[in-house]
Design a protein around this motif. Structure first.
Motif, PDB file in Angstrom:
ATOM      1  N   ALA A   1       2.856   0.498 -59.435  1.00 35.89           N
ATOM      2  CA  ALA A   1       3.844  -0.577 -59.424  1.00 35.89           C
ATOM      3  C   ALA A   1       4.606  -0.625 -58.111  1.00 35.89           C
ATOM      4  O   ALA A   1       5.683  -1.192 -58.031  1.00 35.89           O
ATOM      5  CB  ALA A   1       4.809  -0.390 -60.590  1.00 35.89           C
ATOM      6  N   PHE A   2       4.002  -0.004 -57.054  1.00 40.07           N
ATOM      7  CA  PHE A   2       4.775   0.151 -55.836  1.00 40.07           C
ATOM      8  C   PHE A   2       5.205  -1.191 -55.247  1.00 40.07           C
ATOM      9  O   PHE A   2       6.295  -1.335 -54.716  1.00 40.07           O
ATOM     10  CB  PHE A   2       3.957   0.929 -54.798  1.00 40.07           C
ATOM     11  N   ARG A   3       4.353  -2.191 -55.339  1.00 35.92           N
ATOM     12  CA  ARG A   3       4.740  -3.510 -54.810  1.00 35.92           C
ATOM     13  C   ARG A   3       5.477  -4.260 -55.888  1.00 35.92           C
ATOM     14  O   ARG A   3       4.999  -5.247 -56.441  1.00 35.92           O
ATOM     15  CB  ARG A   3       3.495  -4.265 -54.384  1.00 35.92           C
TER      16      ARG A   3
ATOM     17  N   LYS B   1       6.189  -8.147 -56.587  1.00 37.73           N
ATOM     18  CA  LYS B   1       5.276  -9.114 -57.175  1.00 37.73           C
ATOM     19  C   LYS B   1       5.164  -8.839 -58.662  1.00 37.73           C
ATOM     20  O   LYS B   1       5.436  -7.737 -59.148  1.00 37.73           O
ATOM     21  CB  LYS B   1       3.893  -8.999 -56.519  1.00 37.73           C
ATOM     22  N   TRP B   2       4.755  -9.855 -59.367  1.00 40.07           N
ATOM     23  CA  TRP B   2       4.707  -9.750 -60.812  1.00 40.07           C
ATOM     24  C   TRP B   2       3.613  -8.783 -61.268  1.00 40.07           C
ATOM     25  O   TRP B   2       3.858  -7.863 -62.051  1.00 40.07           O
ATOM     26  CB  TRP B   2       4.472 -11.161 -61.370  1.00 40.07           C
ATOM     27  N   GLU B   3       2.385  -8.991 -60.775  1.00 38.69           N
ATOM     28  CA  GLU B   3       1.241  -8.303 -61.370  1.00 38.69           C
ATOM     29  C   GLU B   3       1.314  -6.775 -61.292  1.00 38.69           C
ATOM     30  O   GLU B   3       1.028  -6.109 -62.290  1.00 38.69           O
ATOM     31  CB  GLU B   3      -0.073  -8.792 -60.735  1.00 38.69           C
TER      32      GLU B   3
ATOM     33  N   VAL C   1       3.813  -4.827 -61.348  1.00 38.52           N
ATOM     34  CA  VAL C   1       4.762  -4.297 -62.314  1.00 38.52           C
ATOM     35  C   VAL C   1       4.181  -4.381 -63.716  1.00 38.52           C
ATOM     36  O   VAL C   1       4.255  -3.437 -64.500  1.00 38.52           O
ATOM     37  CB  VAL C   1       6.093  -5.060 -62.213  1.00 38.52           C
ATOM     38  N   GLU C   2       3.573  -5.534 -63.987  1.00 44.02           N
ATOM     39  CA  GLU C   2       2.965  -5.677 -65.307  1.00 44.02           C
ATOM     40  C   GLU C   2       1.904  -4.603 -65.530  1.00 44.02           C
ATOM     41  O   GLU C   2       1.872  -3.928 -66.573  1.00 44.02           O
ATOM     42  CB  GLU C   2       2.322  -7.068 -65.418  1.00 44.02           C
TER      43      GLU C   2
ATOM     44  N   GLY D   1       1.703  -1.774 -64.061  1.00 43.97           N
ATOM     45  CA  GLY D   1       2.355  -0.479 -64.164  1.00 43.97           C
ATOM     46  C   GLY D   1       2.876  -0.227 -65.564  1.00 43.97           C
ATOM     47  O   GLY D   1       2.711   0.856 -66.124  1.00 43.97           O
TER      48      GLY D   1
ATOM     49  N   PRO E   1      -8.526  -1.743 -65.543  1.00 45.29           N
ATOM     50  CA  PRO E   1      -8.812  -2.949 -64.757  1.00 45.29           C
ATOM     51  C   PRO E   1      -7.550  -3.678 -64.316  1.00 45.29           C
ATOM     52  O   PRO E   1      -7.610  -4.514 -63.419  1.00 45.29           O
ATOM     53  CB  PRO E   1      -9.620  -3.825 -65.717  1.00 45.29           C
ATOM     54  N   ASP E   2      -6.423  -3.379 -64.945  1.00 46.77           N
ATOM     55  CA  ASP E   2      -5.165  -3.967 -64.477  1.00 46.77           C
ATOM     56  C   ASP E   2      -4.542  -3.120 -63.377  1.00 46.77           C
ATOM     57  O   ASP E   2      -4.106  -3.632 -62.345  1.00 46.77           O
ATOM     58  CB  ASP E   2      -4.172  -4.081 -65.637  1.00 46.77           C
TER      59      ASP E   2
ATOM     60  N   GLU F   1      -4.240  -3.724 -58.839  1.00 49.65           N
ATOM     61  CA  GLU F   1      -2.907  -4.145 -58.429  1.00 49.65           C
ATOM     62  C   GLU F   1      -2.206  -3.118 -57.557  1.00 49.65           C
ATOM     63  O   GLU F   1      -1.224  -3.427 -56.901  1.00 49.65           O
ATOM     64  CB  GLU F   1      -2.053  -4.468 -59.653  1.00 49.65           C
TER      65      GLU F   1
ATOM     66  N   ARG G   1     -10.926  -6.092 -58.693  1.00 46.91           N
ATOM     67  CA  ARG G   1     -11.046  -5.993 -60.142  1.00 46.91           C
ATOM     68  C   ARG G   1     -12.488  -5.640 -60.525  1.00 46.91           C
ATOM     69  O   ARG G   1     -12.726  -4.853 -61.432  1.00 46.91           O
ATOM     70  CB  ARG G   1     -10.638  -7.320 -60.778  1.00 46.91           C
TER      71      ARG G   1
END
Lengths: 97, 160, 605, 485
Positions: D147-149, D152-154, D156-157, D159, D226-227, D231, D292
């Motif tokens: 979730a380092f970036r 941005k939304w993705e 964190v999601e 993470g 895969p998420d 990301e 991905r």
């Protein structure tokens, strides 16, 4: 005396909470219930093996780790809220397929 | 058998924590669960774990969670349909596991709980389990760094 | 230079050439053909040195100890196909200078051709089944890509796919056989696997033999998987000469010869091989006799000659099969290249539009005649000796059924070789196109190959001398002995009778008209045109109706089905299974519970 | 002696993490460079001192580090830890340039160091609870890095999803540890190996399989991967796919070897392996984003490793274990390389979609060439390293001589062919004639990144052409094992 039922009940509740609740704070509560179940299991296993001091020391460390995990999780939740202004897991569906 | 009473209450508050619609209230229920768990630990002759659970589990986690909630101001959860079914399923699953566990794993029931003291626990913690110290410190270090990274200010990172 | 490195060098040079051609294409695309010819020359020269290495210990390389040790096996059986690939490959490359001059995508063409040569070398020199299979597959891919070289022509593209898929059936058999051998002997090494083959239980040995035969049948275009080869004639003629006549199709025969020690343990499969070979020979020559497409005639003739070789392996004449392979590679490449020269000039492949070309293309015509005579097996041409040897082996083995079929095929071979030569080069001129002799880069290779067709049989001496190292039996003879033995054998009589009969049929084809009165409906037609046109029509219609139906069914239903199932099916499966990745946290967690239940179930089972 | 090398390694990593953070904070305007270079040097130093340990590793040996930390070092653990150090060093070098537009790099590099350290810990810890702590360290560093970036939304999601699943798994593991303790009264894996015969430990084993299976992306538990992998910043993707998920599996292997003798865990792994590789490959087929796609391919490759280890455990074929762990090594380098190449492409193109990369190979030759090597190797094309390790795995199934073994190998071979169905198009896209919109304006990435790519590419080729020293080390490591150690 047997405390395993309580351990499994806590796990069941935790998993139930994770499966059905759609609020991130509730997800946190579910994870917490799992951890508490595991801590209780640690203590109880010490009682069973008659070495309570040993498992207590393990439990202490486990609790400390648990807090760290919760803190990181809350930071993530905060970051997510910054982006989405929401705590709902239904909004967390951008990544799929 | 006070312990069963304590744990019964604990389960009740856990249920509350799961089912209450107001997240603040459910976090407070979780704090109660923690407190009850520490009482149970105390009853199980493990005061050190109890103290930790009370201060850290009931105290620190609750504070963190309440702070987050009050920052984010989102207290109501949407209504969930079919919760009863899921609850029944999970409990049935746990009951199944527990039943199998009982049936397949004959165990010694210990009715006499050994006495422990702070000193003994401390000694084990600092002598026998000393090698857990490094990973523990590292976990805390990592968590601090992680939180710092996740809560850092400003900056738009470009698509990467 | 370390002599052990020669085979490695032989493999690396064309590979490097194949890799460098696309690069070179960036800087100097016009130098590509010459560069490729140069690489071909170097390869051929190194190949010449390889001749002195027969029987030598070559460098081997332990890739994964205990699992895979790869290296080179240098005996006559393996060196001969490799040399054919290098030398004929070199000649074909020279010829391509003229033939492919005006085509596009030349770098692709030359790169694939060099890669093909390398893989043929690798295949035949491989000393373990795994690398053999690897190069076998690379050859298949090259062949596929080159058949579809004129990819804008839908016929060519579909022919490529057909060849690829049909040979794949054989490859599955080969892979299964290799893996089974590996499972029971614990080694991929060919020599060890063959030596320990006798320890394998008979039912499994049957399965292994079946796998190898299937592999050979697919690659060497034997009945019933022969359908791909005629279609493969959509490739540039050079490629037909190189891949579909001289080298790749021989791989199946080579494989059978290589695993002959295993096959000989299961005699019933040898009988099957005999019949497959004989019937293929007959069918191929029959179809060649009644076809009008020059390249397809040659393709069917190739099928028929490959049938001979397979037959020879079946009757135990491994050396005879390899000898014929060697002769056939030379004269068939010659025939194809001549055909290429003709097609290049006339822009048509129908022999009814040719005729009387001898006057305009003397070199091509003469060399074609030599090739055709060698093909029919006229004495003192190379085809004669090898075919004779095969028939003799058949006589020794005493398998009369397949032998008679094979002799019948030889008769038809004599007929169609003459017919083709006569229709194309002799008689009246039936085209108005302006025709001139091919350029020297094309006639040069033709002359060399014609020379080869005349004298290559002299090499029988060195071949048999070193043959002993393959561990297979063969008579030890030099060329004088070969002459003497051949002319005094029964097989010689058969050959001569057959050829004379074929001559007679050809010569008196018009006089056969008296039959007309007896079976008027049938032979009225025969008198029309060249005499056999209608017969061709009828027979080919009969044969084609069935074979076409079969092949259409095979192609459109089975192959298409497999294609669909694997291609579209997997995409559809992919899209639908991606729905499993719901992106919903709760589903993810549910999977955990599901997995928990599954593992609990499995553990407590 | 061996303890001092390990002590050097650990102190370099820990002090490097602290120094990297402090350096980054103190020199704010040069944050990325200072922090990154310190981290790189620390990793390089620890890599060197750790490599020197090799000569001293053989059969397992207990060492006491800094007078407190008790570990048991053996060759198998050394191999896994060494791979993570090599990959970590390369990733650090790569990230110095790659993270140029990110803030907070003073936290990024220390977290990377701690992640590498956690792999070393998991490789050598012999006490279940200690193992668990290192496992948590691994998890927490990976959450933060995925979730380092966070702008941005993705990420964190991804993470959050990763974290929820992973923490659930950790709780299962902790419960399993309690159950083991209740049964045996000891958490030492050596002790458990001798004591576990005949005891009923099906529940802890199940819980361990789930808990570590989540980290190892076994089929129905793979959903976080895969998420999370695509990301994360590309360097971290390379670490995650290259070594982190394998470490989860490796830890599972240690525990199962010590504890699970009475249960058919190997056979379970085979079944899950077949599911995992097929699902991973099939789902990768139609992906539109390069990273991905690679993430799904990681799932498929985990299937191969699981298959090898399952074969080894079920039928006692040595080449199964060897192939599995050798595939961990080769996969670390080739998948790391593939992700770094993907990162390099995204670095220049600012888009992760394959469609936007059409023809980029002509503008970025090094990246595209190394990517081709990685993809071919991943698909198991000789002579690259992936072929070698896969060959060992196929071999193990055939050697077992059982129907399941044969079926497993055939499915694996089929999967290898299936995987060509997405690797080849990916290479084809890079070398396509027509170019995507942004492509004509780009140029090759800076040297620090290409050096990283080339190092991994050479390793991939080297292990393919000359697999032997490494493979025989792995085989030797397994022959030295008694139980988990």
């Amino acid at each position: 005396m047997n405390l395993w039922p309580f351990v499994f009940a806590l796990f069941a509740l935790g998993i139930f909470c994770l499966l059905t609740r759609r609020n991130l704070i509730k997800i946190l509560i579910g994870l917490e219930l799992l951890s508490k179940g595991a801590t209780l299991a640690l203590i109880w296993s010490g009682i069973l093996r008659n070495s309570l001091s040993y498992t207590q020391s393990l439990a202490v460390i486990a609790i400390a780790i648990e807090v760290m995990v919760v803190a990181v999780f809350l930071a993530l939740v905060y970051a997510f809220h910054e982006k989405s202004s929401s705590l709902d897991t239904d909004d967390m569906r951008r990544l799929k397929g | 058998m006070m312990i069963y009473l304590t744990l019964g209450f604990l389960l009740f508050f856990a249920l509350l924590a799961v089912f209450l619609r107001d997240t603040l209230l459910s976090v407070l229920s979780l704090a109660t669960v923690s407190a009850l768990l520490s009482i149970a630990f105390y009853q199980l002759n493990s005061p050190v774990a109890g103290a930790f659970e009370l201060s850290v589990g009931a105290g620190l986690i609750t504070v963190l969670a309440v702070l987050t909630i009050s920052f984010l101001q989102k207290r109501k959860e949407k209504k969930q349909p079919g919760a009863a079914l899921w609850l029944a399923l999970s409990l049935a699953l746990a009951a199944l596991v527990f039943f199998l566990f009982q049936a397949l794993w004959p165990q010694v029931l210990a009715d006499i709980i050994p006495e422990t003291s702070w000193g003994e626990v401390g000694e084990i913690l600092w002598k026998v389990r000393l090698f857990d110290l490094l990973p523990q410190i590292l976990v805390i270090l990592a968590a601090v760094l992680g939180i710092l990274a996740l809560l850092r200010k400003e900056g738009e990172s470009k698509e990467r | 230079m370390n002599k052990e490195m020669i085979p490695l060098l032989l493999l690396i040079v064309p590979l490097a050439g194949a890799a460098l051609v696309p690069l070179l294409n960036f800087f100097a695309s016009r130098a590509v053909p010459l560069f490729s010819v140069f690489v071909g020359l170097v390869t051929a020269v190194i190949g010449f040195f390889l001749l002195g290495q027969i029987g030598a210990q070559a460098a081997s390389f332990e890739w994964l100890p205990g699992v895979l040790k790869t290296g080179f096996q240098l005996d006559t059986l393996s060196v001969v196909p490799a040399l054919i690939a290098t030398w004929i490959g070199f000649l074909v490359l020279i010829y391509s200078l003229g033939y492919m001059k005006h085509e596009e995508n030349l770098s692709r063409y030359y790169s694939l051709t060099l890669l093909f040569i390398a893989s043929m070398i690798g295949m035949s020199l491989a000393d373990n089944f795994l690398s053999l299979f690897f190069f076998w597959e690379v050859m298949g891919v090259c062949s596929y890509a080159l058949i579809g070289f004129f990819y804008k022509d839908p016929k060519a593209a579909s022919a490529g796919v057909k060849a690829f898929l049909t040979t794949r059936i054989g490859d599955i058999g080969l892979l299964a056989a290799i893996l089974t051998i590996y499972a029971f002997t614990g080694t991929f090494s060919i020599s060890q696997g063959l030596a320990e083959g006798s320890k394998i239980a008979l039912p499994l040995l049957n399965f292994i033999a079946f796998g190898f035969i299937l592999g050979a049948v697919g690659k060497s275009a034997q009945l019933p998987l022969h359908v791909w080869l005629p279609d493969a004639m959509e490739a540039p003629t050079t490629i037909s000469a190189l891949i579909h006549a001289a080298t790749m199709v021989n791989a199946g025969v080579y494989l059978l010869a290589r695993v002959y020690p295993l096959l000989s343990l299961v005699p019933s499969w040898l009988v099957v091989i005999q019949w497959i070979g004989a019937l293929t020979a007959l069918l191929g020559s029959l179809l060649a006799a009644f076809h009008n497409d020059l390249k397809r005639i040659l393709a069917y003739s190739t099928i028929s000659q490959l049938g001979y070789m397979v037959f020879a392996v079946g009757v135990g004449g491994v050396f005879a099969s390899q000898f014929h392979l060697f002769s056939h590679a030379i004269f068939k490449a010659l025939l194809f290249l001549c055909a290429g020269a003709v097609i290049h000039e006339l822009k048509t492949r129908d022999i009814r539009e040719m005729g009387g070309l001898q006057k305009f293309m003397p070199v091509t015509g003469t060399t074609f005649l030599i090739g055709a005579l060698a093909l029919m097996g006229l004495p003192v041409l190379n085809g004669f000796f090898s075919k004779d040897m095969i028939l003799e082996e058949g006589l020794i083995a005493g398998s009369w059924g397949p032998l008679i079929v094979a002799a019948l095929a030889a008769l038809l071979t004599a007929y169609y070789s003459l017919r083709t030569t006569a229709v194309v080069f002799w008689g009246k001129r039936r085209t108005s196109a302006h025709v001139k002799e091919a350029p020297v880069v094309m006639t040069g290779p033709l002359t060399l190959l014609a020379l080869g067709s005349l004298v290559s049989w002299v090499l029988v001496g060195p071949l048999t001398t070193s043959w002993i190292r393959t561990g297979l039996e063969a008579p030890h003879i030099d060329w004088l002995e070969l002459l003497r033995e051949t002319f005094s054998s029964t097989a010689f009589l058969i050959t001569v009778c057959v050829i004379v009969l074929g001559f007679l049929i050809f010569y008196y084809r018009r006089n056969l008209g008296w039959l007309k009165g007896k079976i008027p409906a049938f032979f009225k037609a025969v008198s029309v045109g060249l005499g056999f046109d209608i017969l061709y029509g009828w027979l080919s219609q009969q044969i084609y109706a069935t074979s076409n139906l079969l092949s259409t069914f095979f192609e459109e239903k089975v192959m298409e089905g497999i294609n669909r199932a694997t291609g579209e099916g997997s995409v559809a499966l992919s899209i639908s299974s991606r729905k499993m990745q719901t992106g919903d946290l709760h589903w993810n967690l549910l999977y955990i519970v599901v997995a928990l239940l599954i593992i609990l179930g499995l553990i407590l089972w | 002696m061996s303890a001092s090398f390990l002590e050097t390694t650990i102190s370099l990593l820990v002090l490097g993490a602290v120094a990297s953070y402090l350096g980054g904070v103190l020199f704010r305007h040069r944050e990325r460079l200072i922090s990154g270079v310190i981290a790189f040097l620390a990793l390089l130093g620890s890599l060197i001192s750790f490599s020197l340990l090799f000569r001293m590793t053989g059969a397992s040996e207990k060492v006491l580090l800094f007078g407190v930390l008790s570990w048991q070092i053996d060759l198998l653990g050394w191999i896994v830890a060494e791979v993570s150090l090599v990959l970590g060093t390369v990733v650090a070098l790569y990230s110095i340039v790659y993270m140029e537009e990110d803030t907070g790099t003073s936290k990024f590099f220390p977290l990377l160091l701690l992640m590498v350290l956690s792999v070393i810990g998991l490789a050598f810890a012999y006490d279940l609870f200690n193992l668990y702590l290192f496992f948590e360290l691994l998890s927490i560093t990976s959450f933060a890095l995925v979730a380092f970036r966070k702008d941005k939304w993705e990420p964190v999601e991804a993470g959050i999803k990763f974290m929820v699943m992973s923490v659930t798994g950790s709780a299962f593991i902790l419960l399993g540890i309690s159950l083991v303790y209740a049964q045996f009264g000891n958490l030492d894996l050596n002790y458990l190996f001798t004591a576990s015969g005949g005891a009923s430990i099906w529940l802890p084993i199940t819980l361990f399989l789930i808990g570590f299976g989540i980290k190892a992306a076994m089929f129905p538990l793979h959903t976080w991967l895969p998420d999370a992998h695509p990301e994360a910043p590309s360097g971290i993707s390379a670490m995650l796919s290259g070594i982190i998920i394998q470490t989860g599996l490796f830890t599972m292997l240690r525990i199962m070897l010590s504890l699970g003798a009475s249960l058919p865990w190997g056979e379970i792994l085979i079944w899950f392996a077949l599911l995992t590789m097929t699902a991973g490959n099939i789902m990768a087929l139609t992906q539109k984003q390069l990273k991905r796609m690679l993430a799904y391919s990681s799932i498929a490759q985990m299937g191969y490793i699981l298959l090898g280890i399952g074969m080894g455990a079920t039928y006692g074929v040595a080449s199964g274990f060897t192939g599995g762990v050798f595939h961990i090594i080769t996969h670390a380098f080739m998948k790391g390389l593939a992700f770094l190449c993907a990162g390099a492409l995204i670095f220049r193109l600012s888009s992760g979609y394959l469609e936007d990369m059409r023809g980029a190979g002509w503008r970025m030759p090094v990246t595209a060439l190394t990517f081709s090597v990685a993809a071919l190797s991943l698909a198991g094309v000789p002579p690259f390293s992936g072929f070698m390790s896969k060959l060992l795995i196929y071999q193990s199934g055939i050697q077992s001589g059982t129907a399941l073994g044969w079926a497993g190998s055939l499915v694996a071979i089929f999967n290898s062919v299936l995987s060509l169905g997405y690797y080849l198009p990916a290479i084809g896209v890079l070398y396509s004639k027509e170019k995507a919109e942004k492509v004509p304006a780009i140029k090759e990435v800076p040297w620090a990144m290409t050096v990283a790519l080339v190092i991994l590419c050479l390793l991939t080729i080297y292990l393919g052409v000359q697999p032997d020293p490494v493979r025989s080390w792995v085989a030797q490591a397994f022959s030295l094992l008694k139980g988990g150690f």
